[in-house]
Design a protein around this motif. Sequence first.
Motif: not given
Length: 423
Positions: A186-206
Amino acid sequence: MAIQIPRGTQDILPGVVEKWQFIEEQARDLCKRFNYKEIRTPIFEHTDLFQRGVGDTTDIVQKEMYTFEDRGGRSITLRPEGTASTVRSFVENKMFGWADQPVKLYYIGPMFRYERPQSGRYRQFVQFGIEALGSADPAIDAEVISLAMQMYQGLGLTRLKLIINSLGDQESRIAHKNALVSHFTPHISEFCSDCQNRLGTNPLRILDCKKDREHPLMDTAPSILDYLNDESRVYFEKVQDYLNTMGIPFVVDPGLVRGLDYYNHTAFEIMSDAEGFGAITTLSGGGRYNGLAKDLGGPETPGIGFALSIERLLLALQAENIDLPIETGIQCYVVTLGEMAKKKSIHLVNELRKAGLSVETDYLDRKIKAQFKSADRLNAKFVIIIGDEELERNVVSIKDLQAGTQEEVVIETLVDVVKGKLG
């Protein structure tokens, strides 16, 4: 214009390199006590090894690797870490078939990452690491952690903090991953581009993001410990029990996330809280990687390891004002006076060195006073004085610089006399 060293690298000069040699010797001795054997892998590997082994979503693969195309058109990468290469060698050389299991290996060597240079962090750095392959026993997790702690403690460090966590097995990680996606979406747009990319691949790394570490959602993110299944929970409890049995204090931190994709179950970091060590307190880290050998084409093989940076270890020693017991100086300095004496000294220096002694002599035709000064600078234990007059009597003088005593000995007995004095 003079050519300078590339940014992010360093020359390790005499006077400092002895500290490195001492640390490396301590590491090798420690590994011998734990029955780990040295492995030496290539400094460069096929790029695919690190893409598959380290993980496409990691900062190492995406941003930090030194990758180039060789003359055969193959993509080659300077190794950024040691585990992938070690496991590749384990699979390629069929070590899983060796009679003695688990296979326990260590390495010491340069690694390469293109990152911003800072105190204790270089683009070429040296890692000491160990890997234990072939055992799924939580006791060996505790052994690996114990070795890491003993490495630091054996050098005198006391301001150490061990952080451990469990990343769980695949079932646990999938459940935790789904919870993280629901939490951050719900708030991923508030995070950096790296975190936005990680959400769908490896959210643990956020959770490991340096840019968004202060975001409120980080503090309320679901804990992996709440999603461990019974098997993973029991495994982690056994690791903790073994650490307690060995008297190794630790702190469980559910937020500890290692930056490489291959970790599961036990993960740990060792930190320094010494004053003046710096903002980045991590000294080393490691964990279990049960699926890596299979990912690299081998059989399903459990594994665990850790790696430490020698550069950061040296910084920690400096922060705690620890001087390593480095032996300096030489055993003998040969002083000559006269042309015939100079010629004879060439033979005597060679004989002393062949006998196993550390010896220096003058190669700049300096006066005798300057030669003695050179012996003092080199912290020589003995000065052997050869003059033309002494040669006529077939003797040389030996001066003990510490005791201040001096005696003459027959030239043919020189080696035995000096070795006797040195004990």
